[in-house]
Design an enzyme around this catalytic site. Structure first.
Site, short mmCIF file in Angstrom:
data_model
loop_
_atom_site.label_atom_id
_atom_site.label_comp_id
_atom_site.label_asym_id
_atom_site.label_seq_id
_atom_site.Cartn_x
_atom_site.Cartn_y
_atom_site.Cartn_z
N SER A 134 0.83 -1.20 0.00
CA SER A 134 0.00 0.00 0.00
C SER A 134 0.88 1.26 0.00
CB SER A 134 -0.97 -0.04 1.18
OG SER A 134 -1.99 0.93 1.05
N ASP A 191 -8.43 -3.20 -7.24
CA ASP A 191 -7.92 -2.92 -5.90
C ASP A 191 -9.04 -2.32 -5.04
OD1 ASP A 191 -6.71 -1.27 -3.73
OD2 ASP A 191 -4.83 -1.95 -4.61
N HIS A 209 -6.77 -5.88 -1.39
CA HIS A 209 -5.72 -4.87 -1.28
C HIS A 209 -4.64 -5.43 -0.36
CE1 HIS A 209 -3.95 -0.85 -1.24
NE2 HIS A 209 -3.89 -0.89 0.08
#
Length: 435
Positions: A213, A308, A375
């Site tokens: 991330s 995502d 994610h």
């Protein structure tokens, strides 16, 4: 963090997401939710990802690794948003991996205003006072061969995230509500790398920088710096998980994410990291991976889901773009999307593939783009490497990354469009602990 606590956090976060008037504040809670949800999932085995893990201890339970705080952090000016020392978790390698190093950069969103950065100060993504003193090492950090075949016996480091700008801010201190905020991400990076070099990284025979991330974005940003720390003759590569955030307009036609990044870059003076880029374009554009990777010389591997879940909720359909909440059920569970919404999501997937078209020509680069609604996929055993892991061309993520890193095969895997891949376990935020 107990399962019930995560459930309450999810419910509270969704209510907050629907009513929050100030988008930057909502992003803080979204970022914190990701960090706490992923951490809780790691502690509960694979249950959080729809696997069969249980709370009973077994020989496959993850190792718990202690937090180390940076020495003399205040003297170095390398401090978290609240002025506390940053930290990392180090697990020593063994056997054939004793001279190999894997450094993972934790993620957790960004803060773009004094208000949102101040809110982070009382969370693990803004202060080491709130960080867990031990964390489980799972997924790409696991020391169990069956869960992490290529990297299990390496020295492994989890770098904690507490600056709010992907370890890259170099701004001046600011005061909010009578207390100081410190924007020192770049100094944190240098201080932690300095300590790791002293603890054996300088003698590495091979190394991999990775992150998830906002930590995945940081991997792109710091990749060549990491390479420069180590001897030229050794193998050094970088691997970003869910860090390729798209500079796309939201469903209302507004450039929401670029506006947000513009505030992050301005507040924390991130532009200092990209002097050449900001001479050619608006500084916020330089904070997107699509621009960053154009200048990265070190071999890169890019892992991103085509759908995502974080990007769909925060970039493609932010709350401000959907006042009637017609996308609410869809963006929490892709199975709830109607045909028109799916068509829009296919356009978002196409934008990702188009943004990666030049990178695909890079002979040293690797790629794994699956069609899962998720994610961050490296930090769970279930998605990283297991009998039920998502696959593209019959490869798990761990197999694909290992093949690329060790030169066993060229890896540029691009999945077919949703819903074609039956191995995906799609995130369902409408029901806790369901995929």
């Amino acid at each position: 963090m107990a399962m019930g606590d995560v459930h309450q956090l999810q419910l509270w976060w969704r209510r907050r997401w629907g009513t929050e008037r100030r988008a930057t504040v909502a992003w803080v809670f979204a970022a914190l939710f990701i960090v706490l949800f992923l951490a809780a999932g790691s502690r509960l085995g694979d249950t959080a990802l729809g696997g069969t893990g249980t709370l009973a201890r077994s020989s496959s339970d993850p190792a718990l690794v202690d937090l180390t705080l940076v020495r003399d952090a205040e003297e170095k000016g390398a401090v978290c948003l609240d002025g506390s020392p940053p930290g990392y978790h180090l697990q020593r390698g063994f056997g054939s991996g004793v001279d190999s190093w894997l450094v993972h950069l934790e993620g957790g969103g960004w803060c773009s205003s004094l208000e949102s950065c101040s809110l982070r100060k009382s969370t693990p993504v803004g202060s080491s006072h709130h960080m867990e003193r031990q964390v489980p090492f799972v997924g790409i950090l696991s020391n169990i061969p069956s869960q992490n075949p290529d990297f299990h016996n390496w020295n492994k480091v989890k770098v904690r995230y507490c600056d709010g700008a992907s370890y890259s801010g170099e701004g001046e201190s600011e005061t909010q509500d009578g207390t100081k905020l410190f924007f020192r991400g770049q100094r944190i990076w240098k201080a932690i790398m300095g300590e790791l070099l002293q603890k054996g990284l300088a003698n590495a025979k091979q190394a991999l920088l990775t992150g998830c991330s906002a930590g995945g974005l940081a991997t792109f940003i710091h990749c060549d710096e990491f390479r420069e720390l180590l001897p030229k003759e050794i193998t050094v590569k970088c691997f970003a998980d869910a860090g390729f955030f798209l500079n796309e307009k939201d469903i209302s036609g507004k450039s929401y994410i670029q506006s947000f990044y513009s505030n992050v870059v301005r507040l924390q003076d991130v532009g200092k990291k990209f002097p050449d880029c900001i001479s050619r374009m608006e500084p916020s554009q330089c904070f997107f991976a699509e621009e960053i990777i154009k200048n990265v010389k070190t071999p890169l591997f890019i892992l991103n889901p085509a759908y995502d879940s974080w990007q769909i909720q925060n970039i493609f359909v932010p709350a401000s773009s959907d006042p009637q909440q017609s996308w609410q059920r869809c963006k929490l569970n892709i199975h709830n999307c109607d045909s028109n919404q799916i068509k829009s999501l296919q356009g978002f997937r196409y934008a990702l593939l188009n943004a990666l078209s030049e990178f695909k020509k890079n002979n040293n680069g690797g790629m794994f783009i699956n069609s899962c609604f998720v994610h961050c996929q490296t930090i769970y055993n279930f998605t990283w490497h297991s009998s039920n892991s998502p696959r593209v061309n019959n490869k798990t993520l761990a197999e694909a990354v290992g093949d690329w890193y060790f030169g066993r095969a060229k890896v540029q895997e691009i999945d077919c469009a949703y819903p074609c891949n039956p191995t995906c376990h799609h995130l369902n935020l409408m029901q806790p602990y369901r995929m």
